[in-house]
Write a protein that holds these residues in place. Structure first.
Motif, mmCIF file in Angstrom:
data_model
loop_
_atom_site.group_PDB
_atom_site.id
_atom_site.type_symbol
_atom_site.label_atom_id
_atom_site.label_comp_id
_atom_site.label_asym_id
_atom_site.label_seq_id
_atom_site.Cartn_x
_atom_site.Cartn_y
_atom_site.Cartn_z
ATOM 1 N N VAL A 178 -2.709 7.184 4.646
ATOM 2 C CA VAL A 178 -3.777 6.554 3.854
ATOM 3 C C VAL A 178 -3.659 5.038 3.931
ATOM 4 N N SER A 179 -2.456 4.514 3.884
ATOM 5 C CA SER A 179 -2.246 3.071 4.018
ATOM 6 C C SER A 179 -2.746 2.577 5.363
ATOM 7 N N LEU A 233 0.821 -1.212 0.000
ATOM 8 C CA LEU A 233 0.000 0.000 0.000
ATOM 9 C C LEU A 233 0.857 1.265 0.000
ATOM 10 N N GLN A 234 1.967 1.249 0.742
ATOM 11 C CA GLN A 234 2.807 2.444 0.826
ATOM 12 C C GLN A 234 3.559 2.734 -0.466
ATOM 13 N N ARG A 291 1.966 2.882 -3.144
ATOM 14 C CA ARG A 291 0.941 3.611 -3.892
ATOM 15 C C ARG A 291 0.361 4.802 -3.144
ATOM 16 N N TYR A 292 0.337 4.730 -1.814
ATOM 17 C CA TYR A 292 -0.307 5.757 -0.987
ATOM 18 C C TYR A 292 0.641 6.195 0.122
ATOM 19 N N SER A 293 0.261 7.264 0.800
ATOM 20 C CA SER A 293 1.043 7.723 1.953
ATOM 21 C C SER A 293 0.876 6.745 3.115
#
Length: 81
Positions: free
Chosen positions: A27-28, A19-20, A22-24
């Motif tokens: 957000v993750s 997830l990190q 793709r996202y901060s």
């Protein structure tokens, strides 16, 4: 028999790095926190009944998401060190 918390290996060692990418981190953490809440909600209902929660479901979700954010901070601190 293993105690609780074993799913943390999956949440933090597999899902969080993915997830990190793709996202901060925040957000993750929120994504994992929501998934974690959904994952544990059925067992809470089965064990305690619909109205038998120690806290109501929205409060439970806030607690779990908060723990997810702290766990991400700890994971990232250890992973960077």
């Amino acid at each position: 028999m293993w105690g609780g918390g074993n799913e943390e290996l999956s949440w933090r060692r597999f899902a969080l790095p993915y997830l990190q990418e793709r996202y901060s981190a925040l957000v993750s953490s929120l994504i994992i926190g929501v998934l974690w809440t959904v994952w544990h909600t059925p067992s809470g209902i089965i064990e305690r009944g619909v109205t038998g929660w120690a806290v109501d479901l929205p409060s439970y979700a806030v607690i779990v998401v908060g723990i997810s954010i702290v766990a991400t901070l700890l994971y990232n601190d250890v992973a960077v060190s």
